[in-house]
Design an enzyme around this catalytic site. Structure first.
Site, mmCIF file in Angstrom:
data_model
loop_
_atom_site.group_PDB
_atom_site.id
_atom_site.type_symbol
_atom_site.label_atom_id
_atom_site.label_comp_id
_atom_site.label_asym_id
_atom_site.label_seq_id
_atom_site.Cartn_x
_atom_site.Cartn_y
_atom_site.Cartn_z
ATOM 1 N N TYR A 155 49.873 -76.964 -7.239
ATOM 2 C CA TYR A 155 49.373 -76.408 -5.968
ATOM 3 C C TYR A 155 48.719 -77.508 -5.117
ATOM 4 O O TYR A 155 48.976 -77.615 -3.913
ATOM 5 C CB TYR A 155 48.372 -75.302 -6.298
ATOM 6 C CG TYR A 155 47.832 -74.547 -5.100
ATOM 7 C CD1 TYR A 155 48.606 -73.564 -4.472
ATOM 8 C CD2 TYR A 155 46.554 -74.782 -4.617
ATOM 9 C CE1 TYR A 155 48.109 -72.861 -3.369
ATOM 10 C CE2 TYR A 155 46.050 -74.084 -3.530
ATOM 11 C CZ TYR A 155 46.829 -73.117 -2.908
ATOM 12 O OH TYR A 155 46.331 -72.425 -1.834
ATOM 13 N N LYS A 159 49.948 -78.780 -1.419
ATOM 14 C CA LYS A 159 49.120 -78.645 -0.215
ATOM 15 C C LYS A 159 48.779 -80.019 0.386
ATOM 16 O O LYS A 159 48.683 -80.152 1.612
ATOM 17 C CB LYS A 159 47.850 -77.854 -0.532
ATOM 18 C CG LYS A 159 48.130 -76.399 -0.920
ATOM 19 C CD LYS A 159 48.827 -75.632 0.205
ATOM 20 C CE LYS A 159 48.874 -74.133 -0.053
ATOM 21 N NZ LYS A 159 49.502 -73.397 1.059
#
Ligand code: NAD
Length: 247
Positions: A155, A159
């Protein structure tokens, strides 16, 4: 702030949470909204809320990681509305686990939705926006893309990638009147964060100077700012909306 009368916005992951709040915020300021999520029927509630604000909607089932589906979606928007003014890449997923236990699939799935999905939609809207010589893309990144987090290597990388993709696209598209920015939300109450344990939630709260979690509307208002003419000279930036959690 930010009048979007006559403008058309596309919001991915619009069925619930932050995406739904963004759709309602932009509609409340006058935009017609194209709602995208994995299943069309998941968008019924958001569509009803947007229509109640007097705006037009088009609800489409689109997997943001599927190149053909994304291109098809943008074609449909152009056929139906003839323009795209605002693109909000909000769809995102987590598959948290410690690095040593993270499977190839955990990595690929998260990168495909969060990073590739943002790339595919940004690329697809770039042409019509460049032709219009106007447009604003707002990509939803995360505080985790700035500082990392144990158990979120996939993640965090996705991002951080969104933040870097945003800067590169901003440089390429700026001469053609198209602005591209990202937002790094902190801890925002939603289905995604409901899944966290009480212990993790307490730990996070202790690190937020404003001593509250964010709500989806906090992010929606920041999107409205970046998408509006109020931000006419803002591009390539990552706006943190986190109650002071990271400064
Ligand atoms: P959520 O899980 O409530 O909503 C995500 C939405 O995206 C859902 O409607 C889901 O169906 C949709 N979606 C998932 N995969 C998709 C795909 N392949 N194609 C199309 N749609 C898809 O999450 P949320 O908390 O509202 O998060 C929205 C965004 O904000 C995400 O990008 C997330 O990473 C980011 N974010 C959230 C927080 C937070 O604290 N909630 C913090 C930082 C960043």
């Amino acid at each position: 702030m930010g009048c979007f009368d006559g403008k058309v916005a596309v919001v991915t992951g619009a069925a619930r949470g932050i995406g739904r709040a963004i759709a309602e915020e932009l509609a409340g300021r006058g935009a017609d909204i194209v709602l995208c999520d994995l299943k069309k029927e998941w968008l019924d509630e958001t569509a009803a809320a947007v229509q109640a604000l007097g705006r037009r909607t088009l609800a489409l089932a689109v997997d943001v990681g599927d190149s053909a589906a994304v291109n098809d979606c943008v074609k449909k928007v152009m056929d139906e509305f003839g323009r795209i003014d605002i693109m909000v890449n909000n769809a995102g997923i987590t598959k948290d686990t410690l690095l040593l236990r993270m499977s190839d699939e955990d990595w690929d799935d998260v990168l495909k939705v969060n990073l590739k999905g943002t790339f595919l939609f940004t690329r697809a809207v770039a042409r019509p926006m460049m032709k219009q010589r106007s447009g604003a893309v707002v990509n939803i990144a995360s505080i985790i893309g700035l500082i990392g987090n144990a158990g979120q290597a996939n993640y965090a990388a996705s991002k951080a990638g969104v933040i870097a993709l945003t800067k590169s696209a901003a440089r390429e598209l700026a001469p053609r009147g198209v602005r591209v920015n990202s937002i790094a939300p902190g801890f925002i109450t939603s289905k995604m964060t409901d899944a966290l344990s009480q212990e993790v939630r307490d730990q996070m709260l202790a690190n937020i100077p404003m001593a509250r979690f964010g709500v989806p509307g906090d992010i929606a208002k920041a999107v409205a700012f970046l998408a509006s003419d109020e931000a006419a000279y803002v591009t390539g930036q990552c706006l943190s909306v986190n109650g002071g959690m990271v400064m």
